[in-house]
Design a protein around this motif. Structure first.
Motif, mmCIF file in Angstrom:
data_model
loop_
_atom_site.group_PDB
_atom_site.id
_atom_site.type_symbol
_atom_site.label_atom_id
_atom_site.label_comp_id
_atom_site.label_asym_id
_atom_site.label_seq_id
_atom_site.Cartn_x
_atom_site.Cartn_y
_atom_site.Cartn_z
ATOM 1 N N CYS A 1 7.713 -2.498 9.308
ATOM 2 C CA CYS A 1 7.308 -0.477 8.380
ATOM 3 C C CYS A 1 5.574 -1.083 8.869
ATOM 4 N N SER A 2 4.784 0.342 9.546
ATOM 5 C CA SER A 2 3.633 0.002 9.891
ATOM 6 C C SER A 2 3.104 0.234 9.305
ATOM 7 N N HIS A 3 2.827 0.903 7.925
ATOM 8 C CA HIS A 3 1.899 0.790 6.511
ATOM 9 C C HIS A 3 1.742 -0.196 6.063
ATOM 10 N N HIS B 1 6.723 7.903 5.762
ATOM 11 C CA HIS B 1 7.383 6.741 6.807
ATOM 12 C C HIS B 1 7.966 7.413 8.102
ATOM 13 N N CYS C 1 8.137 4.124 10.211
ATOM 14 C CA CYS C 1 8.967 2.791 10.080
ATOM 15 C C CYS C 1 10.483 2.928 10.050
HETATM 16 ZN ZN LIG Z 1 5.874 2.570 6.962
#
Ligand SMILES: [Zn+2]
Length: 272
Positions: free
Chosen positions: A43-45, A84, A88
């Motif tokens: 996940c890029s968050h 997301h 993601c």
């Molecule tokens: Zn994410």
């Protein structure tokens, strides 16, 4: 409702992963679960993105609806999960997560919700305040926690033990027999502790992220009653100052073994 709060990152200049916000009738506190920097996620968050996005979503909902808090939380998680989409892969289950504590006044009643290890204290005028703490996390992954606590903080061995502990905890996240935390599954809202009390029975309330509640439940330097008194007399910033003083006096966790020598800390005082 009158709300005063203080919030501070573990280390000056770093991101604060706690979120605090309030409307005229409600307060929301979230504490994002820190992921060790070495653990890669699909996940890029960031954790801060998660706690702040879910927190502000919940505030917006609280201003619009009087639906039960668990329903509101489920809707909030569902909304944030949709953000997301396209960036993601959530199937690995390692996207950011957060504790949630909410307190809302509707006329003559106060609704509360606590999910994971942020603490809600209700001062009902009795000697012992009512303390709502979801401690399911404390009952899992005992072997890795014990190893972590036996090592001095700030050493490579401690960092390695922390990685192992976080990995072990991950196995129990949002599963029966484990613990429940806001992440991507709206159904966890049903696992939150919830309740309602008459407004006139509550003199004051406090919400503490575990970085602030450690003054009581880890350092044992104050009781829950003392914490309410500190908030009342000296304000939320003073409670955090006392936490920092204790942390600095024991930077390697020898006196008070703990996962993080310093932690993001948020203290909220609410009066009716
Ligand atoms: Zn994410």
């Amino acid at each position: 409702m009158r709300v005063t709060f203080a919030t501070e990152p573990a280390h000056h200049g770093r991101d604060n992963e706690d979120f605090i916000g309030a409307t005229a009738d409600a307060v929301v506190l979230l504490d994002g679960a820190t992921a060790p920097a070495e653990i890669t996620s699909s996940c890029s968050h960031t954790v801060r993105w998660y706690s702040h996005t879910l927190g502000s979503t919940l505030l917006a909902e609280l201003a619009q609806t009087i639906a039960p808090l668990a329903e509101l939380l489920a809707k909030g998680i569902k909304h944030v999960t949709s953000l997301h989409d396209f960036t993601c892969n959530l199937s690995r289950g390692d996207s950011p997560s957060s504790t949630v504590a909410m307190l809302r006044r509707i006329g003559d009643r106060l609704d509360w919700l606590v999910l994971s290890d942020s603490v809600l204290i209700l001062d009902t005028g009795t000697a012992e305040p009512m303390v709502i703490c979801d401690d399911r996390l404390d009952h899992i992954a005992a072997p890795t926690r014990a190893r972590l606590r036996a090592l001095p903080a700030g050493t490579p061995e401690h960092a390695e033990a922390l990685r192992e502990h976080v990995k072990a905890i991950g196995e129990y996240r949002n599963r029966d027999g484990g613990f429940w935390v806001a992440a991507t599954d709206p159904l966890v809202a049903d696992r939150a502790l919830t309740g309602t009390v008459p407004t006139d029975k509550v003199r004051a309330a406090a919400l503490l992220s575990d970085g602030a509640s450690r003054l009581v439940d880890c350092f044992h330097l104050a009781t829950w009653r003392d914490a309410l008194d500190i908030l009342n007399q000296d304000g939320p910033a003073e409670l955090i100052r006392r936490v920092r003083e204790a942390e600095r006096s024991d930077p390697h966790g020898e006196r008070w073994p703990r996962g993080k020598a310093f932690d993001d800390a948020t203290a909220v005082r609410v009066t009716m």
